[in-house]
Design a protein around this motif. Sequence first.
Motif, PDB file in Angstrom:
ATOM      1  N   HIS A 196     -14.777  71.652 -27.940  1.00 50.16           N
ATOM      2  CA  HIS A 196     -14.261  73.099 -27.984  1.00 50.16           C
ATOM      3  C   HIS A 196     -14.288  73.441 -26.671  1.00 50.16           C
TER       4      HIS A 196
ATOM      5  N   LEU B  63     -18.856  79.364 -32.411  1.00 53.20           N
ATOM      6  CA  LEU B  63     -19.518  78.393 -33.556  1.00 53.20           C
ATOM      7  C   LEU B  63     -20.236  78.938 -34.414  1.00 53.20           C
TER       8      LEU B  63
ATOM      9  N   ARG C 114      -5.562  77.735 -40.706  1.00 55.70           N
ATOM     10  CA  ARG C 114      -4.986  78.992 -40.505  1.00 55.70           C
ATOM     11  C   ARG C 114      -3.749  78.997 -40.765  1.00 55.70           C
TER      12      ARG C 114
ATOM     13  N   PRO D 273     -10.520  75.212 -38.941  1.00 55.57           N
ATOM     14  CA  PRO D 273      -9.854  76.608 -39.305  1.00 55.57           C
ATOM     15  C   PRO D 273      -8.587  76.491 -38.440  1.00 55.57           C
ATOM     16  N   MET D 274      -8.551  75.764 -37.225  1.00 57.54           N
ATOM     17  CA  MET D 274      -7.205  75.667 -36.781  1.00 57.54           C
ATOM     18  C   MET D 274      -6.132  74.967 -37.419  1.00 57.54           C
ATOM     19  N   TYR D 275      -6.515  74.150 -38.531  1.00 54.50           N
ATOM     20  CA  TYR D 275      -5.414  73.316 -39.172  1.00 54.50           C
ATOM     21  C   TYR D 275      -5.131  74.202 -40.277  1.00 54.50           C
TER      22      TYR D 275
ATOM     23  N   ASN E 253     -21.540  69.838 -33.550  1.00 51.16           N
ATOM     24  CA  ASN E 253     -20.370  70.578 -34.030  1.00 51.16           C
ATOM     25  C   ASN E 253     -19.213  70.459 -32.934  1.00 51.16           C
TER      26      ASN E 253
ATOM     27  N   LEU F  79      -4.079  71.293 -31.205  1.00 46.93           N
ATOM     28  CA  LEU F  79      -3.703  70.677 -32.452  1.00 46.93           C
ATOM     29  C   LEU F  79      -3.482  69.014 -31.977  1.00 46.93           C
TER      30      LEU F  79
ATOM     31  N   ARG G 110     -19.245  81.401 -37.097  1.00 49.01           N
ATOM     32  CA  ARG G 110     -18.612  80.531 -38.105  1.00 49.01           C
ATOM     33  C   ARG G 110     -19.577  80.212 -38.958  1.00 49.01           C
TER      34      ARG G 110
ATOM     35  N   HIS H 138     -15.699  69.416 -39.079  1.00 47.09           N
ATOM     36  CA  HIS H 138     -15.757  70.775 -39.802  1.00 47.09           C
ATOM     37  C   HIS H 138     -15.330  71.968 -39.013  1.00 47.09           C
ATOM     38  N   SER H 139     -15.981  72.002 -37.548  1.00 45.62           N
ATOM     39  CA  SER H 139     -15.690  73.218 -36.825  1.00 45.62           C
ATOM     40  C   SER H 139     -14.033  73.165 -36.231  1.00 45.62           C
ATOM     41  N   LEU H 140     -13.500  72.092 -36.531  1.00 48.35           N
ATOM     42  CA  LEU H 140     -12.077  72.342 -36.063  1.00 48.35           C
ATOM     43  C   LEU H 140     -11.214  72.764 -37.258  1.00 48.35           C
TER      44      LEU H 140
END
Lengths: 202, 390
Positions: free
Chosen positions: B239, B375, A81, A77-79, B234, B269, B378, A73-75
């Motif tokens: 990260h 984190l 956005r 937003p990058m996708y 998380n 990405l 968020r 889930h924490s990743l």
Amino acid sequence: MASSGNKNINSKLVLLGDSGAGKSSLVLRFVKGQFIEFQESTIGAAFFSQTVAVNDTTVKFEIWDTAGQERYHSLAPMYYRGAAAAVIVYDITNQESFERAKNWVRELQAQGNSNTVMALAGNKADLIDARKVPEEATQTYAQENGLFFMETSAKTATNVNELFYEIAKRLPRLQPAPNPSGMVLVDNQSPSERAASASCCS
Amino acid sequence: MYGGTHGKIDLAIEYQAQIPILRPSIRARRANITVKFQDLYGFTVEGNVDDVNVLNEVREKVREQGRVWWSLEASKGVNWYLQTQSSTTLKFSVLVNGITLKRLIRKGIPPSLRPKVWFSLSGAAKKKSTVPESYYKDLTSAVQDKVTPATKQIDHDLPRTFPGHPWLDTPEGHATLRRVLVGYSFRDSDVGYCQGLNYVAALLLLVMKTEEDAFWMLAVLLEDVLVNDCYTNNLSGCHVEQRVFKDLLTKKCPRIAAHLEAMEFDVSLVCTEWFLCLFSKSLPSETTLRVWDVLFYEGAKALFNVALAIFKMNEEELLMAHHIGDVINIIQRTTHHLFDPDELLTVAFDKIGFMTTTTISKERKKQEPAVLAELDQRLRRLNSVNEDDK
Ligand SMILES: Nc1nc2c(ncn2[C@@H]2O[C@H](COP(=O)(O)OP(=O)(O)OP(=O)(O)O)[C@@H](O)[C@H]2O)c(=O)[nH]1
Ligand SMILES: [Mg+2]
């Protein structure tokens, strides 16, 4: 505007939803016309592209198929956005996946980008006997939240091209201008005919 | 199933697949034809004739490396590389052996020696020696019938881990992978199970041959080799690595970094998967394992070298790309076709330049607070969204 001839637009689209709901399977069906019984679990995200023609416009979807496990889930937003469209996928045989879908809807709504076209896909519609999430109630929920809703099956291909086509149609740049100079979206061709050739990059 | 014996996985010999020997004179003209074949570890690979030839050359190089290692054992003694680890002795010969070993490992550990060399050099052997002999057996039999969110996700992922692999995708393969993953999920409940570990553990099984050794390799990887919290909760460690990587890219490949930034292309990405699956989903198997050779000896900084190299190798082409799709295309085409490990590792370790573990650790320390704050923020925003709605 209507007579401006062919237009090409690129649209970022993101798929979100629980692990195993069928995000990758939907994309694979849409992009390559295939279904694989055991689809590798997605890590991070996978990228695909596919074009759809809506009248004189070609929409090239740049698709981010994300990983579903909660901790990814924490990743997300990058996708999502800047995405023009988001498809939130749940599995109709799994109530929990529907609850997670609702969380995604809330999260995207809180981003405050009202231009994002949001679609809700109740996948695995072929498994009708194992259904846990009723269709009508979901339809109501979708209407209340301004979502475009369809039940789909990546396995049988039911409503898969249709889903992406309907999203393309709803993109703000394809909507008639507030003061339309004659442009009407005529839907005289079946959606599956419009899903143009694949251009996947995997 | 091979039951409670936890013996050797008898897979290597059976599917040490034969790469077809093609006659280049006839086939060269048809180089764009794709052929399917199995690689050294049983994975089905699709490639053209050039790829097949490269793989044949790689096999020959692997054999040569084997001869080098064997002759070193003959001259220096069977476990000569273990002495390089004892930090208390500062003998000259130890130092020399250390330098030899580092160079040697970057050139590759022969597959037949990999289980033994990895197990001792990574620290897995030491880790195992601190617990009772029956630890793994007791652990796996104590937890085999337990049901947790982790075990549910594991069961869901077993048939989705390298599906179609001639050993992994069998009842025995599933059962073995399950014991390793479930066992680990109970060893460290903070990690539990994170998707991605299935691919890592599967590849460890194929290399180590014994599931217990694979388990200890997984343990040492998560507990000592990789950044902390790479797979927990998380993914904060992941990260952190992403941020460190972005900084490194700016330093080591400034033109690429600037170009991608202008395109608003976030390298995470594509890199996230690399750092979570340790390249096992992106690179051909022998190339991945060559990366892991270095990873287990030199530490997690090796992953940065390799990730940087993948960008570096494509510098000119990347600078000409103007669409996200093109960038991803370039990167994926490269990674999928890197059948020659040396092509990648030469760039990674000779061209990228030196990075010390200390520098990387400092960078991580620097990034950590920002990641945790982000984190946390968020999470609070999400919670308030969900509260408002109730
Ligand atoms: N019967 C049926 N099965 C489906 C359908 N779509 C997907 N599946 C199955 O559900 C499993 C999971 O599908 P995926 O597409 O991998 O799910 P995902 O959402 O991408 O999962 P993650 O990558 O883990 O987030 C696959 O093994 C498919 O065989 C469908 O429409 N009908
Ligand atoms: Mg997926």
